[in-house]
Design a protein around this motif. Structure first.
Motif, PDB file in Angstrom:
ATOM      1  N   LEU A   1      25.559  32.462  40.755  1.00 44.42           N
ATOM      2  CA  LEU A   1      25.232  32.975  41.994  1.00 44.42           C
ATOM      3  C   LEU A   1      25.653  34.306  41.997  1.00 44.42           C
ATOM      4  CD1 LEU A   1      27.614  29.979  43.642  1.00 44.42           C
ATOM      5  CD2 LEU A   1      24.958  30.217  43.625  1.00 44.42           C
ATOM      6  N   GLY A   2      24.758  35.182  42.953  1.00 51.35           N
ATOM      7  CA  GLY A   2      24.961  36.377  43.339  1.00 51.35           C
ATOM      8  C   GLY A   2      23.961  36.978  43.978  1.00 51.35           C
ATOM      9  N   SER A   3      23.351  38.150  43.897  1.00 45.08           N
ATOM     10  CA  SER A   3      22.277  38.651  44.491  1.00 45.08           C
ATOM     11  C   SER A   3      21.762  39.954  43.676  1.00 45.08           C
ATOM     12  CB  SER A   3      22.543  39.263  45.919  1.00 45.08           C
ATOM     13  OG  SER A   3      21.364  39.512  46.609  1.00 45.08           O
ATOM     14  N   ASP A   4      20.461  40.367  44.052  1.00 45.34           N
ATOM     15  CA  ASP A   4      19.810  41.450  43.170  1.00 45.34           C
ATOM     16  C   ASP A   4      20.403  42.705  43.443  1.00 45.34           C
ATOM     17  OD1 ASP A   4      17.935  40.321  41.422  1.00 45.34           O
ATOM     18  OD2 ASP A   4      16.405  39.863  42.820  1.00 45.34           O
ATOM     19  N   TRP A   5      20.980  43.066  44.400  1.00 41.04           N
ATOM     20  CA  TRP A   5      21.740  44.291  44.532  1.00 41.04           C
ATOM     21  C   TRP A   5      22.880  44.467  43.676  1.00 41.04           C
ATOM     22  CZ3 TRP A   5      26.857  43.984  45.409  1.00 41.04           C
ATOM     23  CH2 TRP A   5      27.301  42.906  46.336  1.00 41.04           C
ATOM     24  N   CYS A   6      23.477  43.498  43.118  1.00 41.17           N
ATOM     25  CA  CYS A   6      24.592  43.436  42.434  1.00 41.17           C
ATOM     26  C   CYS A   6      24.389  43.668  40.790  1.00 41.17           C
ATOM     27  CB  CYS A   6      25.357  41.988  42.315  1.00 41.17           C
ATOM     28  SG  CYS A   6      26.705  41.576  41.105  1.00 41.17           S
ATOM     29  N   ILE A   7      24.707  44.778  40.532  1.00 37.55           N
ATOM     30  CA  ILE A   7      24.426  45.396  38.860  1.00 37.55           C
ATOM     31  C   ILE A   7      25.420  44.381  38.036  1.00 37.55           C
ATOM     32  CG2 ILE A   7      24.793  47.213  37.426  1.00 37.55           C
ATOM     33  CD1 ILE A   7      22.718  47.528  39.375  1.00 37.55           C
ATOM     34  N   ALA A   8      26.408  43.771  38.458  1.00 40.77           N
ATOM     35  CA  ALA A   8      27.181  43.253  37.468  1.00 40.77           C
ATOM     36  C   ALA A   8      26.649  41.621  37.354  1.00 40.77           C
ATOM     37  CB  ALA A   8      28.551  42.807  38.151  1.00 40.77           C
ATOM     38  N   CYS A   9      25.724  41.162  38.369  1.00 44.64           N
ATOM     39  CA  CYS A   9      24.945  39.973  37.995  1.00 44.64           C
ATOM     40  C   CYS A   9      24.096  40.298  37.100  1.00 44.64           C
ATOM     41  CB  CYS A   9      24.352  39.665  39.563  1.00 44.64           C
ATOM     42  SG  CYS A   9      25.515  39.288  40.883  1.00 44.64           S
ATOM     43  N   LYS A  10      23.382  41.353  37.108  1.00 40.99           N
ATOM     44  CA  LYS A  10      22.290  41.666  36.315  1.00 40.99           C
ATOM     45  C   LYS A  10      22.745  41.740  34.787  1.00 40.99           C
ATOM     46  CE  LYS A  10      19.070  43.442  39.608  1.00 40.99           C
ATOM     47  NZ  LYS A  10      18.258  44.638  40.199  1.00 40.99           N
ATOM     48  N   LYS A  11      23.954  42.345  34.749  1.00 40.79           N
ATOM     49  CA  LYS A  11      24.546  42.741  33.461  1.00 40.79           C
ATOM     50  C   LYS A  11      25.149  41.421  32.719  1.00 40.79           C
ATOM     51  CE  LYS A  11      26.395  47.243  33.697  1.00 40.79           C
ATOM     52  NZ  LYS A  11      27.546  48.370  33.607  1.00 40.79           N
ATOM     53  N   LEU A  12      25.498  40.485  33.439  1.00 39.73           N
ATOM     54  CA  LEU A  12      26.035  39.122  32.867  1.00 39.73           C
ATOM     55  C   LEU A  12      24.682  38.299  32.412  1.00 39.73           C
ATOM     56  CD1 LEU A  12      28.110  36.849  32.553  1.00 39.73           C
ATOM     57  CD2 LEU A  12      27.542  36.202  35.125  1.00 39.73           C
ATOM     58  N   PHE A  13      23.590  38.403  33.428  1.00 42.64           N
ATOM     59  CA  PHE A  13      22.430  37.757  33.007  1.00 42.64           C
ATOM     60  C   PHE A  13      21.856  38.000  31.678  1.00 42.64           C
ATOM     61  CE2 PHE A  13      17.787  36.852  33.508  1.00 42.64           C
ATOM     62  CZ  PHE A  13      17.731  35.378  33.166  1.00 42.64           C
ATOM     63  N   HIS A  14      21.888  39.516  31.601  1.00 40.42           N
ATOM     64  CA  HIS A  14      21.286  40.441  30.367  1.00 40.42           C
ATOM     65  C   HIS A  14      22.149  39.889  29.090  1.00 40.42           C
ATOM     66  CE1 HIS A  14      19.227  43.478  28.183  1.00 40.42           C
ATOM     67  NE2 HIS A  14      20.492  43.878  27.598  1.00 40.42           N
ATOM     68  N   THR A  15      23.491  39.736  29.309  1.00 40.85           N
ATOM     69  CA  THR A  15      24.274  39.304  28.199  1.00 40.85           C
ATOM     70  C   THR A  15      24.121  37.970  27.763  1.00 40.85           C
ATOM     71  OG1 THR A  15      26.042  40.861  29.067  1.00 40.85           O
ATOM     72  CG2 THR A  15      26.549  39.042  27.549  1.00 40.85           C
ATOM     73  N   ILE A  16      23.855  37.188  28.648  1.00 42.67           N
ATOM     74  CA  ILE A  16      23.516  35.661  28.140  1.00 42.67           C
ATOM     75  C   ILE A  16      22.165  35.604  27.464  1.00 42.67           C
ATOM     76  CG2 ILE A  16      22.888  33.297  29.116  1.00 42.67           C
ATOM     77  CD1 ILE A  16      25.004  34.009  31.211  1.00 42.67           C
ATOM     78  N   VAL A  17      21.174  36.091  27.921  1.00 43.26           N
ATOM     79  CA  VAL A  17      19.781  36.480  27.582  1.00 43.26           C
ATOM     80  C   VAL A  17      19.809  36.940  26.191  1.00 43.26           C
ATOM     81  CG1 VAL A  17      17.442  37.310  27.737  1.00 43.26           C
ATOM     82  CG2 VAL A  17      18.910  36.434  29.398  1.00 43.26           C
ATOM     83  N   GLU A  18      20.428  38.253  26.011  1.00 48.81           N
ATOM     84  CA  GLU A  18      20.319  39.131  24.894  1.00 48.81           C
ATOM     85  C   GLU A  18      21.220  38.682  23.644  1.00 48.81           C
ATOM     86  OE1 GLU A  18      17.731  40.825  24.347  1.00 48.81           O
ATOM     87  OE2 GLU A  18      16.863  40.632  26.350  1.00 48.81           O
ATOM     88  N   ASN A  19      22.383  38.356  23.905  1.00 48.68           N
ATOM     89  CA  ASN A  19      23.266  38.128  22.892  1.00 48.68           C
ATOM     90  C   ASN A  19      22.885  36.610  22.290  1.00 48.68           C
ATOM     91  OD1 ASN A  19      26.237  36.681  22.151  1.00 48.68           O
ATOM     92  ND2 ASN A  19      26.218  38.804  21.713  1.00 48.68           N
ATOM     93  N   ARG A  20      22.896  36.782  21.105  1.00 54.89           N
ATOM     94  CA  ARG A  20      22.384  35.358  20.168  1.00 54.89           C
ATOM     95  C   ARG A  20      23.117  34.461  20.408  1.00 54.89           C
ATOM     96  NH1 ARG A  20      17.919  35.764  17.596  1.00 54.89           N
ATOM     97  NH2 ARG A  20      16.949  37.949  17.654  1.00 54.89           N
ATOM     98  N   ASN A  21      24.741  34.572  20.440  1.00 56.49           N
ATOM     99  CA  ASN A  21      25.789  33.580  20.568  1.00 56.49           C
ATOM    100  C   ASN A  21      25.564  33.015  21.793  1.00 56.49           C
ATOM    101  OD1 ASN A  21      27.509  33.685  17.682  1.00 56.49           O
ATOM    102  ND2 ASN A  21      27.031  35.927  18.402  1.00 56.49           N
TER     103      ASN A  21
END
Length: 332
Positions: A206-226
Protein backbone atom coordinates in the motif's frame (compact mmCIF):
# COMPACT_ATOMS: atom_id res chain seq x y z
CA UNK A 1 -9.63 -11.08 11.49
CA UNK A 2 -12.10 -11.31 8.61
CA UNK A 3 -11.70 -13.24 5.41
CA UNK A 4 -11.28 -10.75 2.57
CA UNK A 5 -12.20 -13.26 -0.12
CA UNK A 6 -15.75 -13.78 1.14
CA UNK A 7 -18.62 -12.49 -0.97
CA UNK A 8 -16.59 -11.07 -3.83
CA UNK A 9 -18.11 -11.51 -7.30
CA UNK A 10 -16.71 -11.67 -10.94
CA UNK A 11 -13.15 -11.15 -12.11
CA UNK A 12 -11.16 -8.87 -14.39
CA UNK A 13 -7.60 -8.54 -15.59
CA UNK A 14 -5.34 -7.85 -12.65
CA UNK A 15 -3.34 -4.81 -13.75
CA UNK A 16 -1.36 -4.61 -10.52
CA UNK A 17 -0.57 -8.25 -9.89
CA UNK A 18 3.18 -8.65 -9.74
CA UNK A 19 3.98 -10.70 -12.82
CA UNK A 20 6.61 -13.42 -12.50
CA UNK A 21 9.52 -13.26 -14.90
CA UNK A 22 10.10 -16.61 -16.65
CA UNK A 23 13.57 -15.48 -17.70
CA UNK A 24 14.75 -14.81 -14.12
CA UNK A 25 18.10 -16.50 -13.69
CA UNK A 26 19.93 -17.59 -10.57
CA UNK A 27 23.28 -16.68 -12.08
CA UNK A 28 25.34 -13.55 -11.53
CA UNK A 29 23.44 -10.25 -11.12
CA UNK A 30 23.10 -7.71 -13.90
CA UNK A 31 25.40 -4.67 -13.73
CA UNK A 32 23.21 -2.42 -15.87
CA UNK A 33 21.45 -2.23 -19.21
CA UNK A 34 22.25 -0.91 -22.66
CA UNK A 35 19.89 0.87 -25.03
CA UNK A 36 20.75 0.40 -28.71
CA UNK A 37 19.15 2.26 -31.59
CA UNK A 38 19.74 0.69 -35.01
CA UNK A 39 19.28 3.66 -37.34
CA UNK A 40 20.25 2.73 -40.89
CA UNK A 41 22.95 1.25 -43.10
CA UNK A 42 24.82 2.12 -46.27
CA UNK A 43 27.13 0.30 -48.68
CA UNK A 44 24.70 -2.61 -48.97
CA UNK A 45 25.52 -5.30 -51.58
CA UNK A 46 22.73 -6.47 -53.86
CA UNK A 47 21.23 -9.83 -52.92
CA UNK A 48 18.29 -10.24 -55.29
CA UNK A 49 17.89 -10.43 -59.06
CA UNK A 50 16.29 -7.02 -58.82
CA UNK A 51 19.65 -5.56 -57.79
CA UNK A 52 18.32 -4.79 -54.30
CA UNK A 53 17.99 -6.55 -50.93
CA UNK A 54 15.53 -7.10 -48.06
CA UNK A 55 17.85 -6.46 -45.12
CA UNK A 56 17.26 -6.83 -41.38
CA UNK A 57 19.56 -6.85 -38.34
CA UNK A 58 19.80 -9.29 -35.45
CA UNK A 59 21.33 -7.79 -32.31
CA UNK A 60 22.76 -10.30 -29.84
CA UNK A 61 24.49 -9.98 -26.48
CA UNK A 62 27.10 -12.74 -26.29
CA UNK A 63 28.63 -14.10 -23.10
CA UNK A 64 32.40 -14.28 -22.79
CA UNK A 65 32.27 -17.97 -23.80
CA UNK A 66 30.48 -17.02 -27.04
CA UNK A 67 27.05 -18.31 -26.02
CA UNK A 68 24.02 -16.10 -26.68
CA UNK A 69 22.67 -14.27 -23.63
CA UNK A 70 19.90 -12.28 -25.37
CA UNK A 71 18.99 -11.63 -29.01
CA UNK A 72 16.47 -9.40 -30.82
CA UNK A 73 15.60 -8.74 -34.44
CA UNK A 74 14.84 -5.56 -36.36
CA UNK A 75 12.07 -5.20 -38.91
CA UNK A 76 12.72 -6.20 -42.52
CA UNK A 77 13.11 -3.34 -45.00
CA UNK A 78 12.01 -4.50 -48.44
CA UNK A 79 13.75 -3.82 -51.75
CA UNK A 80 16.43 -1.31 -50.80
CA UNK A 81 20.17 -0.74 -50.62
CA UNK A 82 19.70 2.09 -48.10
CA UNK A 83 17.65 0.57 -45.25
CA UNK A 84 16.35 2.76 -42.43
CA UNK A 85 15.16 0.86 -39.35
CA UNK A 86 15.14 3.27 -36.39
CA UNK A 87 14.56 0.31 -34.07
CA UNK A 88 15.31 0.65 -30.34
CA UNK A 89 16.43 -2.36 -28.30
CA UNK A 90 17.24 -2.64 -24.60
CA UNK A 91 19.34 -5.43 -23.08
CA UNK A 92 20.38 -6.28 -19.51
CA UNK A 93 24.16 -6.58 -19.11
CA UNK A 94 25.91 -8.90 -16.66
CA UNK A 95 29.59 -8.55 -17.48
CA UNK A 96 31.93 -6.05 -19.11
CA UNK A 97 33.44 -9.01 -20.98
CA UNK A 98 30.22 -9.55 -22.93
CA UNK A 99 30.11 -8.68 -26.64
CA UNK A 100 27.34 -7.14 -28.73
CA UNK A 101 26.98 -8.67 -32.19
CA UNK A 102 25.14 -7.05 -35.12
CA UNK A 103 24.43 -9.39 -38.03
CA UNK A 104 22.75 -8.32 -41.27
CA UNK A 105 20.66 -10.81 -43.22
CA UNK A 106 18.73 -10.69 -46.48
CA UNK A 107 15.18 -11.91 -45.91
CA UNK A 108 13.94 -14.64 -48.24
CA UNK A 109 10.22 -15.39 -48.47
CA UNK A 110 10.75 -18.98 -49.62
CA UNK A 111 14.19 -20.15 -48.47
CA UNK A 112 16.82 -19.60 -45.83
CA UNK A 113 17.75 -15.99 -45.14
CA UNK A 114 21.19 -15.09 -46.51
CA UNK A 115 24.04 -13.75 -44.39
CA UNK A 116 25.25 -10.32 -45.51
CA UNK A 117 27.60 -8.81 -42.93
CA UNK A 118 28.50 -8.72 -39.24
CA UNK A 119 30.02 -6.31 -36.72
CA UNK A 120 30.88 -6.78 -33.03
CA UNK A 121 31.50 -4.36 -30.19
CA UNK A 122 33.09 -5.08 -26.83
CA UNK A 123 30.78 -4.23 -23.95
CA UNK A 124 33.63 -2.68 -21.97
CA UNK A 125 34.06 -0.08 -24.73
CA UNK A 126 30.35 0.75 -24.73
CA UNK A 127 30.43 1.25 -20.95
CA UNK A 128 33.08 3.99 -21.13
CA UNK A 129 30.96 6.51 -23.05
CA UNK A 130 27.77 6.86 -25.08
CA UNK A 131 28.39 6.20 -28.76
CA UNK A 132 26.64 7.33 -31.93
CA UNK A 133 28.46 6.58 -35.15
CA UNK A 134 28.78 4.52 -38.33
CA UNK A 135 30.42 1.14 -37.77
CA UNK A 136 32.05 -0.89 -40.53
CA UNK A 137 30.72 -4.41 -41.12
CA UNK A 138 32.71 -7.39 -42.39
CA UNK A 139 32.03 -10.78 -43.92
CA UNK A 140 32.54 -14.18 -42.27
CA UNK A 141 36.18 -14.24 -43.40
CA UNK A 142 36.88 -10.91 -41.74
CA UNK A 143 37.11 -8.95 -45.00
CA UNK A 144 35.34 -5.68 -45.75
CA UNK A 145 31.88 -5.90 -47.31
CA UNK A 146 31.63 -3.57 -50.31
CA UNK A 147 28.29 -2.24 -51.50
CA UNK A 148 26.98 -1.76 -55.01
CA UNK A 149 28.07 1.86 -54.88
CA UNK A 150 31.65 0.83 -54.11
CA UNK A 151 31.54 2.07 -50.50
CA UNK A 152 32.16 -0.13 -47.45
CA UNK A 153 29.10 -1.53 -45.70
CA UNK A 154 28.43 0.45 -42.52
CA UNK A 155 25.67 0.46 -39.92
CA UNK A 156 24.71 3.57 -37.94
CA UNK A 157 24.06 2.97 -34.25
CA UNK A 158 23.47 4.85 -31.01
CA UNK A 159 24.46 3.03 -27.81
CA UNK A 160 23.88 4.16 -24.23
CA UNK A 161 24.86 2.09 -21.19
CA UNK A 162 23.14 2.78 -17.85
CA UNK A 163 24.66 1.18 -14.74
CA UNK A 164 22.31 -0.10 -12.06
CA UNK A 165 23.55 2.65 -9.79
CA UNK A 166 21.47 4.99 -11.96
CA UNK A 167 18.63 2.57 -12.62
CA UNK A 168 17.10 3.34 -9.23
CA UNK A 169 16.97 7.04 -10.18
CA UNK A 170 15.19 6.10 -13.39
CA UNK A 171 12.76 3.85 -11.51
CA UNK A 172 11.80 6.72 -9.20
CA UNK A 173 10.46 8.70 -12.17
CA UNK A 174 7.95 5.99 -13.14
CA UNK A 175 4.48 5.27 -11.79
CA UNK A 176 4.00 1.94 -10.03
CA UNK A 177 0.42 2.30 -8.78
CA UNK A 178 -2.48 1.81 -11.19
CA UNK A 179 -5.11 4.44 -10.28
CA UNK A 180 -7.85 2.01 -11.35
CA UNK A 181 -6.63 -0.90 -9.21
CA UNK A 182 -9.05 -1.94 -6.48
CA UNK A 183 -10.31 -4.84 -4.34
CA UNK A 184 -10.97 -6.72 -7.57
CA UNK A 185 -7.22 -6.98 -8.15
CA UNK A 186 -6.64 -8.21 -4.64
CA UNK A 187 -9.44 -10.72 -5.09
CA UNK A 188 -7.77 -12.11 -8.22
CA UNK A 189 -4.46 -12.41 -6.41
CA UNK A 190 -6.15 -14.40 -3.64
CA UNK A 191 -7.69 -16.70 -6.23
CA UNK A 192 -4.33 -17.14 -7.94
CA UNK A 193 -2.72 -18.03 -4.60
CA UNK A 194 -5.52 -20.45 -3.76
CA UNK A 195 -4.82 -22.33 -6.99
CA UNK A 196 -1.18 -23.02 -6.14
CA UNK A 197 0.37 -26.04 -4.44
CA UNK A 198 1.98 -25.63 -2.05
CA UNK A 199 -0.14 -22.59 -1.23
CA UNK A 200 1.29 -19.15 -1.84
CA UNK A 201 0.43 -16.07 0.16
CA UNK A 202 -0.61 -12.62 -1.03
CA UNK A 203 1.69 -9.65 -0.45
CA UNK A 204 -0.10 -6.30 -0.64
CA UNK A 205 1.98 -3.12 -0.91
CA UNK A 206 0.00 0.00 0.00
CA UNK A 207 1.21 3.48 -0.85
CA UNK A 208 0.96 6.13 -3.54
CA UNK A 209 3.01 7.34 -6.50
CA UNK A 210 4.20 10.52 -4.79
CA UNK A 211 5.94 8.32 -2.20
CA UNK A 212 9.61 7.80 -3.11
CA UNK A 213 9.98 5.13 -0.41
CA UNK A 214 7.16 3.13 -2.08
CA UNK A 215 9.03 3.12 -5.37
CA UNK A 216 12.34 2.22 -3.69
CA UNK A 217 10.73 -0.75 -1.96
CA UNK A 218 9.11 -2.01 -5.16
CA UNK A 219 12.36 -1.51 -7.08
CA UNK A 220 14.23 -3.56 -4.46
CA UNK A 221 11.74 -6.40 -4.79
CA UNK A 222 11.93 -6.29 -8.60
CA UNK A 223 15.70 -5.93 -9.01
CA UNK A 224 17.17 -7.88 -6.10
CA UNK A 225 17.41 -11.51 -7.18
CA UNK A 226 16.91 -12.98 -3.73
CA UNK A 227 13.76 -10.95 -3.05
CA UNK A 228 12.44 -11.48 -6.57
CA UNK A 229 12.89 -15.24 -6.38
CA UNK A 230 11.16 -15.33 -3.00
CA UNK A 231 8.17 -13.46 -4.49
CA UNK A 232 8.09 -15.73 -7.53
CA UNK A 233 8.07 -18.88 -5.42
CA UNK A 234 5.93 -17.97 -2.43
CA UNK A 235 3.71 -14.94 -3.10
CA UNK A 236 1.27 -13.20 -5.39
CA UNK A 237 1.96 -9.47 -5.14
CA UNK A 238 -0.49 -6.59 -5.57
CA UNK A 239 0.01 -2.83 -5.37
CA UNK A 240 -2.93 -0.61 -4.33
CA UNK A 241 -2.97 3.18 -4.10
CA UNK A 242 -4.13 3.84 -0.55
CA UNK A 243 -5.25 7.37 -1.46
CA UNK A 244 -7.77 6.29 -4.08
CA UNK A 245 -11.35 6.32 -2.82
CA UNK A 246 -12.24 2.94 -4.32
CA UNK A 247 -9.67 1.34 -2.00
CA UNK A 248 -10.99 2.81 1.27
CA UNK A 249 -13.29 -0.21 1.95
CA UNK A 250 -10.47 -2.75 1.73
CA UNK A 251 -8.25 -0.53 3.89
CA UNK A 252 -10.96 -0.49 6.52
CA UNK A 253 -11.21 -4.30 6.42
CA UNK A 254 -7.47 -4.47 7.00
CA UNK A 255 -7.59 -2.12 9.99
CA UNK A 256 -6.45 1.03 8.14
CA UNK A 257 -2.77 0.01 7.89
CA UNK A 258 -1.99 3.21 5.96
CA UNK A 259 -1.84 4.99 9.32
CA UNK A 260 1.56 3.35 9.81
CA UNK A 261 2.88 5.46 6.92
CA UNK A 262 3.83 4.66 3.34
CA UNK A 263 4.71 2.14 2.17
CA UNK A 264 3.11 -0.53 4.31
CA UNK A 265 2.96 -4.26 3.63
CA UNK A 266 0.06 -6.60 4.40
CA UNK A 267 0.26 -10.40 4.12
CA UNK A 268 -2.85 -12.55 3.50
CA UNK A 269 -3.07 -16.28 3.13
CA UNK A 270 -4.36 -18.14 0.06
CA UNK A 271 -7.93 -17.88 1.38
CA UNK A 272 -7.87 -14.13 1.93
CA UNK A 273 -7.34 -14.38 5.68
CA UNK A 274 -5.30 -11.67 7.34
CA UNK A 275 -1.81 -12.72 8.51
CA UNK A 276 0.20 -9.61 9.40
CA UNK A 277 0.87 -5.92 8.73
CA UNK A 278 4.42 -4.60 8.47
CA UNK A 279 5.60 -1.00 8.74
CA UNK A 280 8.53 -0.73 6.35
CA UNK A 281 10.60 1.36 8.78
CA UNK A 282 12.04 -1.93 10.06
CA UNK A 283 13.09 -2.84 6.53
CA UNK A 284 15.28 0.23 6.04
CA UNK A 285 19.05 0.32 5.92
CA UNK A 286 20.83 1.38 9.12
CA UNK A 287 20.81 4.25 9.76
CA UNK A 288 17.62 5.00 7.84
CA UNK A 289 18.32 8.73 7.53
CA UNK A 290 21.50 8.48 5.41
CA UNK A 291 21.14 10.00 1.90
CA UNK A 292 21.54 6.61 0.19
CA UNK A 293 19.06 5.07 2.59
CA UNK A 294 16.28 2.85 1.43
CA UNK A 295 15.12 -0.74 1.81
CA UNK A 296 17.79 -3.19 2.96
CA UNK A 297 17.50 -6.17 0.57
CA UNK A 298 18.55 -8.59 3.32
CA UNK A 299 15.82 -7.34 5.65
CA UNK A 300 13.20 -7.49 2.90
CA UNK A 301 14.31 -11.03 2.05
CA UNK A 302 14.13 -12.06 5.72
CA UNK A 303 10.62 -10.61 6.00
CA UNK A 304 9.47 -12.54 2.93
CA UNK A 305 11.15 -15.72 4.21
CA UNK A 306 9.58 -15.35 7.65
CA UNK A 307 6.01 -14.82 6.46
CA UNK A 308 5.86 -17.28 3.56
CA UNK A 309 3.45 -20.19 4.03
CA UNK A 310 6.09 -22.58 5.38
CA UNK A 311 8.12 -19.90 7.16
CA UNK A 312 8.62 -19.36 10.92
CA UNK A 313 5.62 -16.97 10.99
CA UNK A 314 4.84 -16.30 14.66
CA UNK A 315 8.24 -17.25 15.98
CA UNK A 316 9.10 -15.20 19.07
CA UNK A 317 12.28 -13.82 17.54
CA UNK A 318 10.59 -12.01 14.62
CA UNK A 319 11.87 -11.86 11.05
CA UNK A 320 14.99 -9.84 11.95
CA UNK A 321 16.08 -12.79 14.07
CA UNK A 322 16.65 -14.95 10.99
CA UNK A 323 20.35 -15.67 10.35
CA UNK A 324 22.09 -13.79 7.55
CA UNK A 325 22.95 -17.12 5.91
CA UNK A 326 19.29 -17.36 4.84
CA UNK A 327 20.01 -14.57 2.37
CA UNK A 328 22.26 -16.94 0.43
CA UNK A 329 19.40 -19.32 -0.34
CA UNK A 330 19.16 -17.81 -3.82
CA UNK A 331 22.47 -16.86 -5.47
CA UNK A 332 22.83 -13.25 -6.54
Amino acid sequence: AGKLGEGWGGARIMGTLFQRNPHLSKNEPEIGFIDITVHDARGIPKMDSSGLADPYITVSVLNKDGSVFRTKKSKVIKQTLMPKWEDLFSFPIRDAAQVISFTMYDHDDFGKDDFMAVMKLKMEECMREDRSDHFKMINQDGDDVIGEDGSPCQIRLTLKFTPHADKMSLALTKSIYDPNASEEDLKLAIRAAAGTHPKKRVLLQLGSDWCIACKKLFHTIVENRNCRQMIDNYYEMVLLDAEMEQNFPVLKKLGDPQHLGFPVLVVLDAYGRYITTQSTAELEKDPAWVPEGGPDPKKVFKFLTYWREDGPNNDDFGFLGLPDEAYGEYPG
